[in-house]
Each structure stands twice: as structure tokens, then as C-alpha cells.
Design a protein around this motif. Structure first.
Motif, PDB file in Angstrom:
ATOM      1  N   UNK A  72       0.671  -1.158   0.043  1.00 29.80           N
ATOM      2  CA  UNK A  72      -0.140   0.138  -0.214  1.00 29.80           C
ATOM      3  C   UNK A  72       0.933   1.180  -0.030  1.00 29.80           C
ATOM      4  N   UNK A  73       0.297   2.372  -0.443  1.00 29.21           N
ATOM      5  CA  UNK A  73       0.999   3.718  -0.537  1.00 29.21           C
ATOM      6  C   UNK A  73       0.052   4.683  -0.263  1.00 29.21           C
ATOM      7  N   UNK A  74       0.162   5.615   0.526  1.00 28.57           N
ATOM      8  CA  UNK A  74      -0.796   6.751   0.756  1.00 28.57           C
ATOM      9  C   UNK A  74      -0.480   7.943   0.040  1.00 28.57           C
ATOM     10  N   UNK A  82      -4.290   0.472  -1.902  1.00 30.42           N
ATOM     11  CA  UNK A  82      -3.801  -0.867  -1.355  1.00 30.42           C
ATOM     12  C   UNK A  82      -3.822  -1.755  -2.671  1.00 30.42           C
ATOM     13  N   UNK A  83      -2.646  -2.538  -2.803  1.00 24.97           N
ATOM     14  CA  UNK A  83      -2.443  -3.353  -3.990  1.00 24.97           C
ATOM     15  C   UNK A  83      -1.870  -4.591  -3.876  1.00 24.97           C
ATOM     16  N   UNK A  84      -2.022  -5.551  -4.805  1.00 25.32           N
ATOM     17  CA  UNK A  84      -1.515  -6.629  -4.868  1.00 25.32           C
ATOM     18  C   UNK A  84      -1.614  -7.386  -3.665  1.00 25.32           C
ATOM     19  N   UNK A  85      -2.770  -7.950  -3.166  1.00 26.98           N
ATOM     20  CA  UNK A  85      -2.990  -8.705  -2.003  1.00 26.98           C
ATOM     21  C   UNK A  85      -3.075 -10.160  -2.694  1.00 26.98           C
ATOM     22  N   UNK A  86      -1.881 -10.922  -2.309  1.00 32.13           N
ATOM     23  CA  UNK A  86      -2.036 -12.096  -2.867  1.00 32.13           C
ATOM     24  C   UNK A  86      -1.828 -13.376  -1.869  1.00 32.13           C
ATOM     25  N   UNK A  87      -2.416 -14.447  -1.909  1.00 30.82           N
ATOM     26  CA  UNK A  87      -2.301 -15.456  -1.064  1.00 30.82           C
ATOM     27  C   UNK A  87      -2.096 -16.605  -1.762  1.00 30.82           C
ATOM     28  N   UNK A  88      -1.075 -17.494  -1.590  1.00 33.56           N
ATOM     29  CA  UNK A  88      -0.499 -18.917  -2.137  1.00 33.56           C
ATOM     30  C   UNK A  88      -1.834 -19.681  -2.418  1.00 33.56           C
ATOM     31  N   UNK A  89      -2.195 -20.144  -3.553  1.00 39.08           N
ATOM     32  CA  UNK A  89      -3.109 -20.707  -3.672  1.00 39.08           C
ATOM     33  C   UNK A  89      -3.557 -21.949  -3.097  1.00 39.08           C
ATOM     34  N   UNK A  90      -2.740 -22.511  -2.151  1.00 36.48           N
ATOM     35  CA  UNK A  90      -2.992 -23.582  -1.322  1.00 36.48           C
ATOM     36  C   UNK A  90      -3.298 -23.101   0.024  1.00 36.48           C
ATOM     37  N   UNK A  91      -3.484 -22.097   0.359  1.00 33.64           N
ATOM     38  CA  UNK A  91      -3.823 -21.302   1.358  1.00 33.64           C
ATOM     39  C   UNK A  91      -4.893 -20.166   1.542  1.00 33.64           C
ATOM     40  N   UNK A  94      -8.774 -19.237   3.879  1.00 32.24           N
ATOM     41  CA  UNK A  94      -8.739 -19.599   5.235  1.00 32.24           C
ATOM     42  C   UNK A  94      -8.461 -18.246   5.987  1.00 32.24           C
ATOM     43  N   UNK A  95      -8.985 -17.081   5.444  1.00 32.69           N
ATOM     44  CA  UNK A  95      -8.924 -15.821   6.162  1.00 32.69           C
ATOM     45  C   UNK A  95      -7.409 -15.114   6.196  1.00 32.69           C
ATOM     46  N   UNK A  96      -6.605 -15.781   5.560  1.00 29.51           N
ATOM     47  CA  UNK A  96      -5.401 -14.768   5.308  1.00 29.51           C
ATOM     48  C   UNK A  96      -5.457 -13.705   4.741  1.00 29.51           C
ATOM     49  N   UNK A  97      -6.387 -13.609   3.679  1.00 30.15           N
ATOM     50  CA  UNK A  97      -6.289 -12.236   2.789  1.00 30.15           C
ATOM     51  C   UNK A  97      -7.094 -11.339   3.713  1.00 30.15           C
ATOM     52  N   UNK A  98      -8.040 -11.736   4.419  1.00 28.82           N
ATOM     53  CA  UNK A  98      -8.550 -10.733   5.224  1.00 28.82           C
ATOM     54  C   UNK A  98      -7.669 -10.171   6.720  1.00 28.82           C
ATOM     55  N   UNK A  99      -6.763 -10.994   6.951  1.00 31.34           N
ATOM     56  CA  UNK A  99      -5.853 -10.706   7.876  1.00 31.34           C
ATOM     57  C   UNK A  99      -5.062  -9.775   7.519  1.00 31.34           C
ATOM     58  N   UNK A 100      -4.504  -9.864   6.265  1.00 30.12           N
ATOM     59  CA  UNK A 100      -3.275  -9.039   5.695  1.00 30.12           C
ATOM     60  C   UNK A 100      -4.188  -7.671   5.559  1.00 30.12           C
ATOM     61  N   UNK A 101      -5.343  -7.550   5.017  1.00 29.04           N
ATOM     62  CA  UNK A 101      -6.193  -6.412   4.433  1.00 29.04           C
ATOM     63  C   UNK A 101      -6.231  -5.556   5.865  1.00 29.04           C
ATOM     64  N   UNK A 102      -6.672  -6.381   6.982  1.00 30.68           N
ATOM     65  CA  UNK A 102      -6.999  -5.629   8.229  1.00 30.68           C
ATOM     66  C   UNK A 102      -5.538  -5.104   8.851  1.00 30.68           C
ATOM     67  N   UNK A 103      -4.356  -5.738   8.573  1.00 33.95           N
ATOM     68  CA  UNK A 103      -3.252  -5.457   9.138  1.00 33.95           C
ATOM     69  C   UNK A 103      -2.548  -4.096   8.134  1.00 33.95           C
ATOM     70  N   UNK A 104      -2.829  -4.062   7.070  1.00 34.08           N
ATOM     71  CA  UNK A 104      -2.205  -2.981   6.298  1.00 34.08           C
ATOM     72  C   UNK A 104      -3.253  -1.776   6.651  1.00 34.08           C
ATOM     73  N   UNK A 105      -4.505  -2.028   6.746  1.00 32.62           N
ATOM     74  CA  UNK A 105      -5.288  -0.728   7.268  1.00 32.62           C
ATOM     75  C   UNK A 105      -4.668  -0.041   8.657  1.00 32.62           C
ATOM     76  N   UNK A 106      -4.468  -1.142   9.556  1.00 31.34           N
ATOM     77  CA  UNK A 106      -4.022  -0.926  10.912  1.00 31.34           C
ATOM     78  C   UNK A 106      -2.709  -0.043  10.709  1.00 31.34           C
ATOM     79  N   UNK A 107      -1.983  -0.628  10.050  1.00 32.26           N
ATOM     80  CA  UNK A 107      -0.590   0.213  10.043  1.00 32.26           C
ATOM     81  C   UNK A 107      -0.907   1.539   9.493  1.00 32.26           C
TER      82      UNK A 107
END
Length: 160
Positions: A72-74, A82-91, A94-107
Motif C-alpha cells: 500500500x501507499x498513501x 492498497x494493491x496486490x493482495x496475494x495468497x498462495x493458492x494452497x492457503x 482460510x482468512x489470510x487475505x482478510x488478516x493482511x487487509x486488516x493489518x495494512x489498514x491498521x498500519x
């Protein structure tokens, strides 16, 4: 006992793993739209490193392996792109994309400068899983832009 996924700031040393994961993750998008020239598949390592220097990136690790990432860049007006939210296909799913999205917003909510006023991202019009995730996190569509005969980008936004 299995390993847990940890989220941390991306470093320059992560760039090569992020780029390889990005290439893997965007294969399904390229197939969906019939276009293997989309920017995430043509981005160079130098361009990715420059993105990390300009903004903020996060990685999710399973052991030493980078299994997910977001950047992300402000801008000066306080819009966090926010850009290029990626999660390995095997994962996926499982909520990992949502966790990353929340974490970048929190930053950006925790005092990054300039202060975040809104979060904005985009995805392809046929990327139903992406659209579902973003809408479940409070993002609303604010526009569309046709970028080719098969692809329309949907821009979504939410207030900080």
C-alpha cells in the motif's frame, strides 16, 4: 503440531519471494481474463523493490516461506492505495487475505503519514472472490474503468 502463519513488514530481502508468489497467484487472474500481460505478471524485481520503498508492504510467512503479501501507499490527500493482495493458492479461503487487509489498514490507521482518510483498492470485474472479500470488509464500489475488451477494473473504497 503445525506452524502458524505470522505477518510482518516486508523487507527488501523479501522482494524476490514476493515476486515469485505474485507470479503464481496472478496466473488464475490471467486465465480468467485471457490476458497474460497484466501488470502483476510483467512487473520487474526492480519495480517491486521501488514499490516497497515508496509505501509499505506486509508478508505472511509459514516458517521461512512467504505465503501471502500486500502493498500500500498513501497519497498526499490521505487515500491509501492498497494493491496486490496475494495468497498462495494452497492457503486461500482460510482468512489470510482478510488478516493482511486488516493489518495494512491498521498500519496506516496507527499514525503513518500522511494520515489515512480512506482506503482504496481495485480488482477485475469477474474476480468474485476478491469482490466478496472486499465487500465483507466494508469496501463499496465507487467506479469502474474498462482497460481492455475482456477486463473492467472495479474500484472500491471505505473510510478510514
Amino acid at each position: 503440531m503445525g506452524m502458524s502463519v505470522t505477518i510482518s513488514a516486508a523487507t527488501a530481502q523479501d522482494a524476490e519471494q514476493i515476486l515469485k508468489l505474485q507470479y503464481l497467484c496472478y496466473q488464475s487472474e490471467a486465465e480468467l481474463y485471457g490476458d497474460w500481460r497484466i501488470e502483476p505478471l510483467t512487473q520487474t524485481l526492480g519495480d517491486l523493490r521501488a514499490e516497497l520503498e515508496r509505501g509499505h508492504g506486509l508478508v505472511a510467512r509459514l516458517g521461512d516461506e512467504v505465503v501471502a503479501s500486500v502493498r500500500a501507499e498513501a497519497d498526499e490527500a490521505g487515500t491509501v492505495h492498497i494493491a496486490k493482495l496475494i495468497v498462495h493458492p494452497r492457503l486461500r479461503r482460510h482468512g489470510l487475505g482478510g488478516r493482511l487487509l486488516d493489518a495494512i489498514e491498521q498500519h496506516y490507521a496507527a499514525g503513518a503519514r500522511p494520515a489515512a482518510k480512506r482506503y482504496q483498492l481495485f480488482t477485475g470485474h469477474r474476480s468474485d472472490g476478491n469482490l466478496r472479500l472486499y465487500r465483507s470488509r466494508g469496501y463499496e464500489q465507487i467506479g469502474t474503468r474498462e482497460v481492455g475488451p475482456r477486463l473492467t477494473l472495479v474500484t472500491l473504497e471505505k473510510a478510514a
